[in-house]
Design a protein around this motif. Structure first.
Motif, mmCIF file in Angstrom:
data_model
loop_
_atom_site.group_PDB
_atom_site.id
_atom_site.type_symbol
_atom_site.label_atom_id
_atom_site.label_comp_id
_atom_site.label_asym_id
_atom_site.label_seq_id
_atom_site.Cartn_x
_atom_site.Cartn_y
_atom_site.Cartn_z
ATOM 1 N N HIS A 58 109.581 -7.278 -12.997
ATOM 2 C CA HIS A 58 109.666 -6.484 -12.263
ATOM 3 C C HIS A 58 107.761 -6.111 -12.068
ATOM 4 C CE1 HIS A 58 110.037 -2.613 -9.227
ATOM 5 N NE2 HIS A 58 109.340 -2.308 -10.801
ATOM 6 N N ALA A 59 107.702 -5.773 -13.836
ATOM 7 C CA ALA A 59 106.276 -5.505 -14.085
ATOM 8 C C ALA A 59 105.012 -6.661 -13.032
ATOM 9 C CB ALA A 59 106.489 -5.983 -15.564
ATOM 10 N N HIS A 60 106.065 -8.144 -13.430
ATOM 11 C CA HIS A 60 104.845 -9.233 -12.932
ATOM 12 C C HIS A 60 105.473 -8.819 -10.892
ATOM 13 C CE1 HIS A 60 103.400 -12.671 -11.352
ATOM 14 N NE2 HIS A 60 104.746 -13.090 -10.017
ATOM 15 N N PHE A 61 106.020 -8.988 -10.315
ATOM 16 C CA PHE A 61 106.136 -8.634 -8.937
ATOM 17 C C PHE A 61 104.769 -7.388 -8.864
ATOM 18 C CE2 PHE A 61 110.944 -10.308 -8.939
ATOM 19 C CZ PHE A 61 110.081 -11.541 -8.649
ATOM 20 N N VAL A 62 105.282 -6.170 -9.166
ATOM 21 C CA VAL A 62 104.419 -5.081 -8.747
ATOM 22 C C VAL A 62 102.976 -5.254 -8.616
ATOM 23 C CG1 VAL A 62 103.748 -2.886 -9.844
ATOM 24 C CG2 VAL A 62 106.341 -3.660 -9.635
ATOM 25 N N LYS A 63 102.143 -5.669 -9.903
ATOM 26 C CA LYS A 63 101.012 -6.360 -10.202
ATOM 27 C C LYS A 63 100.854 -7.016 -9.254
ATOM 28 C CE LYS A 63 98.029 -8.297 -14.329
ATOM 29 N NZ LYS A 63 97.615 -8.704 -15.373
ATOM 30 N N ALA A 64 101.145 -8.404 -8.733
ATOM 31 C CA ALA A 64 101.009 -9.316 -8.142
ATOM 32 C C ALA A 64 100.853 -9.203 -6.548
ATOM 33 C CB ALA A 64 101.403 -10.803 -8.429
ATOM 34 N N HIS A 65 101.806 -7.987 -6.571
ATOM 35 C CA HIS A 65 101.905 -7.215 -4.748
ATOM 36 C C HIS A 65 101.470 -5.762 -4.913
ATOM 37 C CE1 HIS A 65 103.108 -11.360 -3.412
ATOM 38 N NE2 HIS A 65 103.868 -11.322 -4.764
ATOM 39 N N ARG A 66 100.289 -5.804 -5.533
ATOM 40 C CA ARG A 66 100.020 -4.519 -5.472
ATOM 41 C C ARG A 66 100.575 -3.707 -3.865
ATOM 42 N NH1 ARG A 66 97.716 -3.487 -9.983
ATOM 43 N NH2 ARG A 66 96.947 -5.072 -11.240
ATOM 44 N N LYS A 67 100.460 -3.916 -3.200
ATOM 45 C CA LYS A 67 100.890 -3.201 -1.876
ATOM 46 C C LYS A 67 101.840 -3.956 -1.283
ATOM 47 C CE LYS A 67 95.437 -3.350 -0.419
ATOM 48 N NZ LYS A 67 95.026 -3.028 0.596
ATOM 49 N N GLY A 68 103.000 -4.514 -1.621
ATOM 50 C CA GLY A 68 103.981 -4.708 -1.361
ATOM 51 C C GLY A 68 105.121 -3.418 -1.272
ATOM 52 N N ASP A 69 106.014 -3.968 -0.821
ATOM 53 C CA ASP A 69 107.414 -2.695 -0.254
ATOM 54 C C ASP A 69 108.633 -3.657 -1.630
ATOM 55 O OD1 ASP A 69 107.195 -0.918 1.619
ATOM 56 O OD2 ASP A 69 106.516 -3.315 3.230
ATOM 57 N N PHE A 70 108.705 -2.069 -2.085
ATOM 58 C CA PHE A 70 110.080 -2.872 -3.054
ATOM 59 C C PHE A 70 110.656 -1.653 -2.515
ATOM 60 C CE2 PHE A 70 105.777 -3.515 -4.894
ATOM 61 C CZ PHE A 70 106.658 -4.571 -6.161
ATOM 62 N N ARG A 71 112.018 -2.342 -1.987
ATOM 63 C CA ARG A 71 113.445 -1.566 -1.600
ATOM 64 C C ARG A 71 114.357 -1.619 -2.338
ATOM 65 N NH1 ARG A 71 111.789 0.461 3.774
ATOM 66 N NH2 ARG A 71 109.864 0.265 4.229
ATOM 67 N N LEU A 72 115.260 -0.439 -2.375
ATOM 68 C CA LEU A 72 116.605 -0.545 -2.400
ATOM 69 C C LEU A 72 117.120 -1.313 -1.324
ATOM 70 C CD1 LEU A 72 117.815 2.600 -5.091
ATOM 71 C CD2 LEU A 72 117.005 -0.012 -5.758
ATOM 72 N N VAL A 73 118.228 -1.553 -2.083
ATOM 73 C CA VAL A 73 118.859 -2.099 -0.474
ATOM 74 C C VAL A 73 120.756 -1.649 -1.114
ATOM 75 C CG1 VAL A 73 120.617 -3.765 0.602
ATOM 76 C CG2 VAL A 73 118.586 -4.939 -0.321
ATOM 77 N N THR A 74 121.124 -0.454 0.297
ATOM 78 C CA THR A 74 122.001 0.647 -0.283
ATOM 79 C C THR A 74 122.914 0.108 0.733
ATOM 80 O OG1 THR A 74 121.126 2.327 0.846
ATOM 81 C CG2 THR A 74 120.118 2.503 -0.816
ATOM 82 N N ARG A 75 124.072 0.222 0.085
ATOM 83 C CA ARG A 75 125.240 0.234 1.739
ATOM 84 C C ARG A 75 126.189 1.831 1.611
ATOM 85 N NH1 ARG A 75 128.275 -4.732 2.077
ATOM 86 N NH2 ARG A 75 127.140 -5.225 3.958
ATOM 87 N N GLY A 76 125.770 2.274 2.398
ATOM 88 C CA GLY A 76 126.358 3.682 2.203
ATOM 89 C C GLY A 76 125.169 4.784 1.473
ATOM 90 N N ASP A 77 125.814 6.129 -0.189
ATOM 91 C CA ASP A 77 124.693 5.641 -1.352
ATOM 92 C C ASP A 77 124.388 4.540 -1.993
ATOM 93 O OD1 ASP A 77 123.874 7.707 0.454
ATOM 94 O OD2 ASP A 77 125.216 9.415 0.090
ATOM 95 N N ALA A 78 125.407 3.520 -2.051
ATOM 96 C CA ALA A 78 125.040 3.172 -3.444
ATOM 97 C C ALA A 78 124.563 1.652 -3.073
ATOM 98 C CB ALA A 78 126.837 1.989 -3.532
ATOM 99 N N PRO A 79 123.787 1.630 -4.303
ATOM 100 C CA PRO A 79 122.403 0.605 -4.546
ATOM 101 C C PRO A 79 123.870 -0.748 -4.867
ATOM 102 C CG PRO A 79 122.709 1.128 -5.998
ATOM 103 C CD PRO A 79 124.283 1.701 -5.780
ATOM 104 N N ILE A 80 123.398 -2.082 -3.356
ATOM 105 C CA ILE A 80 123.623 -3.419 -3.337
ATOM 106 C C ILE A 80 123.073 -4.366 -3.862
ATOM 107 C CG2 ILE A 80 126.213 -2.560 -2.598
ATOM 108 C CD1 ILE A 80 124.749 -3.565 0.234
ATOM 109 N N GLY A 81 121.008 -3.823 -4.116
ATOM 110 C CA GLY A 81 120.481 -5.032 -4.029
ATOM 111 C C GLY A 81 119.114 -4.696 -4.182
ATOM 112 N N ARG A 82 118.364 -5.494 -3.959
ATOM 113 C CA ARG A 82 116.897 -5.129 -3.815
ATOM 114 C C ARG A 82 116.022 -6.258 -3.157
ATOM 115 N NH1 ARG A 82 115.018 -7.284 -9.949
ATOM 116 N NH2 ARG A 82 114.204 -9.521 -9.002
ATOM 117 N N PHE A 83 115.182 -5.570 -2.817
ATOM 118 C CA PHE A 83 114.973 -6.615 -1.929
ATOM 119 C C PHE A 83 112.768 -5.419 -1.865
ATOM 120 C CE2 PHE A 83 113.969 -7.275 3.572
ATOM 121 C CZ PHE A 83 113.744 -8.568 3.414
ATOM 122 N N TYR A 84 112.131 -7.014 -2.103
ATOM 123 C CA TYR A 84 110.677 -6.599 -2.084
ATOM 124 C C TYR A 84 110.366 -8.016 -1.233
ATOM 125 C CZ TYR A 84 112.101 -5.044 -7.202
ATOM 126 O OH TYR A 84 112.137 -4.123 -8.120
#
Length: 165
Positions: A55-81
């Motif tokens: 995660h630290a690498h992704f945030v550093k390498a893509h400072r303007k990236g979109d870091f999103r949860l994937v949710t169904r209802g209110d439950a997190p079921i993944g991440r999508f960066y």
């Protein structure tokens, strides 16, 4: 591709979501450690550290990236960066919980990003896929991505270009 029609939302992830994201990472990767000679708490500590570094690498390498949860209802079921800050968009990472895999959600997410890139007139969408992940590579090929070279001997870079009328 309409995510809401499938009950999927992509809320922004922030520091408060790190524990949820670490749990998702551990759920998705624990099977890889099935035969590791470690106690369950050691496996979890390894996965938590792996997540934190990744995660630290992704945030550093893509400072303007979109870091999103994937949710169904209110439950997190993944991440999508992804990073859409330049003419070349980057699909940084998709991770889905085991119960959300093999149900077409990866196809839906990538299709959504491809449509967004097309709508924004992005030049192309790039990703890298680990050589030991043939299912993901096959998905990307089905969605029109082509080989774009080797990345550090561990990943294949793949590129998709929008078709414009």
């Amino acid at each position: 591709m309409e995510l809401p029609a499938q009950g999927i939302a992509l809320p922004a992830a922030d520091v408060g979501n790190l524990p949820e994201l670490a749990d998702l990472h551990a759920q998705a990767r624990i099977a890889e450690l099935l035969f590791a000679p470690w106690a369950p708490d050691q496996k979890r500590a390894f996965l938590d550290e792996q997540f934190a570094l990744q995660h630290a690498h992704f945030v550093k390498a893509h400072r303007k990236g979109d870091f999103r949860l994937v949710t169904r209802g209110d439950a997190p079921i993944g991440r999508f960066y992804f990073d859409r800050s330049g003419p070349e968009w980057v699909l940084i990472d998709i991770l889905l919980a085991p119960g959300a895999q093999a149900r077409g959600l990866g196809t839906t997410l990538v299709g959504w990003l491809q449509q967004a890139a097309r709508d924004a007139n992005a030049d192309r969408l790039r990703l890298s896929v680990a050589y030991n992940n043939p299912r993901a590579e096959a998905l990307y090929r089905r969605l029109g991505f082509e080989d774009a070279g080797d990345v550090a001997g561990t990943h294949l870079s793949m590129l998709w270009r929008p078709i414009r009328p």
